[in-house]
Design an enzyme around this catalytic site. Structure first.
Site, short mmCIF file in Angstrom:
data_model
loop_
_atom_site.label_atom_id
_atom_site.label_comp_id
_atom_site.label_asym_id
_atom_site.label_seq_id
_atom_site.Cartn_x
_atom_site.Cartn_y
_atom_site.Cartn_z
N HIS A 1 25.42 5.21 62.64
CA HIS A 1 26.14 5.92 63.71
C HIS A 1 27.60 6.21 63.39
O HIS A 1 28.27 6.87 64.16
CB HIS A 1 26.06 5.13 65.01
CG HIS A 1 26.96 3.92 65.01
ND1 HIS A 1 26.63 2.78 64.36
CD2 HIS A 1 28.18 3.71 65.56
CE1 HIS A 1 27.60 1.89 64.51
NE2 HIS A 1 28.56 2.42 65.23
C1 UD1 Z 1 31.47 3.40 69.66
C2 UD1 Z 1 32.60 2.65 68.93
C3 UD1 Z 1 32.05 2.05 67.65
C4 UD1 Z 1 30.82 1.21 67.90
C5 UD1 Z 1 29.78 2.06 68.63
C6 UD1 Z 1 28.54 1.28 68.94
C7 UD1 Z 1 34.86 3.59 69.21
C8 UD1 Z 1 35.94 4.33 68.55
N1 UD1 Z 1 33.68 3.55 68.55
O1 UD1 Z 1 31.09 4.49 68.83
O2 UD1 Z 1 33.05 1.23 67.08
O3 UD1 Z 1 30.31 0.74 66.67
O4 UD1 Z 1 30.37 2.52 69.85
O5 UD1 Z 1 27.57 2.10 69.51
O6 UD1 Z 1 35.05 3.07 70.30
N2 UD1 Z 1 26.69 8.69 73.85
C9 UD1 Z 1 25.63 8.81 74.70
N3 UD1 Z 1 25.40 7.79 75.58
C10 UD1 Z 1 26.18 6.69 75.66
C11 UD1 Z 1 27.29 6.60 74.78
C12 UD1 Z 1 27.53 7.60 73.88
O7 UD1 Z 1 24.87 9.78 74.66
O8 UD1 Z 1 25.90 5.81 76.48
C13 UD1 Z 1 26.93 9.78 72.86
C14 UD1 Z 1 27.84 10.83 73.35
O9 UD1 Z 1 27.37 12.04 72.85
C15 UD1 Z 1 29.17 10.50 72.70
C16 UD1 Z 1 28.71 9.89 71.38
O10 UD1 Z 1 27.48 9.22 71.69
O11 UD1 Z 1 29.95 11.63 72.53
C17 UD1 Z 1 29.66 8.90 70.81
O12 UD1 Z 1 29.99 7.86 71.75
P1 UD1 Z 1 31.41 7.14 71.68
O13 UD1 Z 1 31.51 6.08 72.70
O14 UD1 Z 1 32.48 8.13 71.61
O15 UD1 Z 1 31.42 6.44 70.26
P2 UD1 Z 1 30.27 5.73 69.44
O16 UD1 Z 1 29.93 6.63 68.30
O17 UD1 Z 1 29.15 5.22 70.29
#
Ligand code: UD1
Length: 363
Positions: free
Chosen positions: A204
């Site tokens: 991820h």
């Molecule tokens: C975040 C953390 C990362 C951690 C990871 C675990 C930061 C900078 N990054 O990354 O360190 O390893 O979480 O998962 O804080 N999304 C969904 N549903 C959700 C959450 C996210 O669909 O419940 C999708 C969205 O499209 C979003 C993307 O995932 O834009 C990324 O989510 P985000 O929280 O920005 O960062 P992660 O890549 O999950």
């Protein structure tokens, strides 16, 4: 003394759960704030249920956005909560955007911050998490480290030694507590997924999944490896959003599934022949479990998993990946020892330190 915990993203939940429990036993008043950085049922709710975390006292519902938008939204929604709740200490966990946003709010309000999992460094500022770690540690009043390298990093950055406490790994507290339940559940899971021998994959990190020049060759190698050993690949929403078509075209032995709950994933880590990942926490969990871990990153903020554990840094060296994968298939296990203070009691040590800290602060 009132302690306020801030959680937001999946890797926070298994760290906060044992600390919350240890502080409850020690008689602290506690407030739990969920920023809503992760909001899907499979990325958040299931962890609250399984890990027996009480429902949040405050939900900020910030959702997704750019780093600046997400961090700013957390800050502006968190500030009034701190002003209303007036905690004595705010506990922040790990290295996600929720961690740094909350630490910054508290530092400006003069509220004490304690960072759980302090001091880890990848020395790679292209990782958003490294920026979050550096800033959070500079703003924290108490720094709870999981391993001695964390203490060294903090001292080198000028953090006063009396603020640093080597307590061990709180995520391993959760693992130790829930492993028996995970083992029970494995029996059914094995049938449901028709598992015999298998490997486990998670990917991820933006540096791996955001760019096709990086991700597509990686997927091709995984597709190739899965012909020798079926690979179970629970897909993170970030990865699924971008690559659902390409994932569908892989051979059926590369089995993409929805994100798993904590117990299911733990059970698979325990029984996998090998784990291929870019996660931070999984490097630690596999080390504890003795499962070979091949990390698709150029660096790690958890070097102890290499020196004392089962982790091998692969980067993008596909020849090395093929070799290490073949070794795991042939039953080779890197020698690994138990890591001091990764013993299921890190949270108790945090509770004890906070109790002492509370009584000296109120004197
Ligand atoms: C975040 C953390 C990362 C951690 C990871 C675990 C930061 C900078 N990054 O990354 O360190 O390893 O979480 O998962 O804080 N999304 C969904 N549903 C959700 C959450 C996210 O669909 O419940 C999708 C969205 O499209 C979003 C993307 O995932 O834009 C990324 O989510 P985000 O929280 O920005 O960062 P992660 O890549 O999950």
């Amino acid at each position: 003394m009132t302690v306020l915990h801030v959680v937001g993203a999946r890797p926070n939940f298994m760290k906060a759960a044992p600390v919350y429990r240890a502080l409850a036993k020690a008689g602290f008043d506690q407030v739990l704030v969920h920023t809503g950085q992760h909001y899907d049922a499979l990325m958040s709710d299931v962890f609250f249920q399984t890990l027996e975390i009480p429902a949040p006292d405050e939900s900020l519902n910030v959702g997704s956005g750019s780093h600046a938008q997400q961090t700013a939204a957390i800050m502006s929604k968190f500030e009034p909560v701190v002003l209303a709740r007036r905690p004595d200490v705010v506990l922040v966990y790990g290295d996600v955007n929720s961690t740094v946003a909350a630490a910054l709010v508290c530092a400006k309000l003069g509220v004490r911050v304690a960072h759980v999992e302090a001091g880890l460094r990848s020395f790679d500022r292209e990782m958003p998490e490294e920026i979050n770690r550096l800033v959070t540690d500079q703003l924290s009043d108490l720094l709870f480290t999981p391993s001695p390298d964390g203490d060294e990093n903090l001292k080198r950055e000028g953090v006063a030694a009396e603020k640093i406490f080597l307590v061990g790994n709180v995520m391993i507290d959760t693992l130790v507590q829930f492993l028996p339940k995970a083992e029970e559940l494995y029996v059914g899971l094995k049938d449901r997924l028709s598992l015999d021998r298998f490997g486990l994959v998670t990917l991820h990190r933006p540096s791996n999944v955001d760019d096709e020049v990086v991700f597509l060759p990686m997927l091709q190698v995984l597709d190739e490896l899965s012909r020798d050993l079926p690979l179970i690949f629970p897909v993170h929403p970030r990865t699924r959003d971008r690559w659902s078509q390409q994932l569908k075209q892989c051979n059926p032995n590369l089995r993409t599934i929805e994100p798993l709950g904590y117990l299911e994933f733990l059970a698979l880590q325990k029984h996998a022949s090998v784990v291929i990942t870019d996660s931070g926490g999984i490097q630690e969990e596999t080390t504890y479990l003795g499962t070979p871990c091949l990390t698709l990153r150029e660096n790690t903020e958890r070097p102890i998993t290499i020196t004392a554990g089962t982790n091998v840094l692969i980067g993008r060296d596909w020849k090395l990946l093929r070799e290490e994968f073949a070794k795991s298939l042939n039953g080779y296990r890197k020698q690994s020892g138990s890591i001091p203070l990764w013993d299921g009691h890190a949270s108790d040590r945090i509770a004890e330190i906070l109790s002492r800290y509370g009584s000296s602060a109120s004197r």
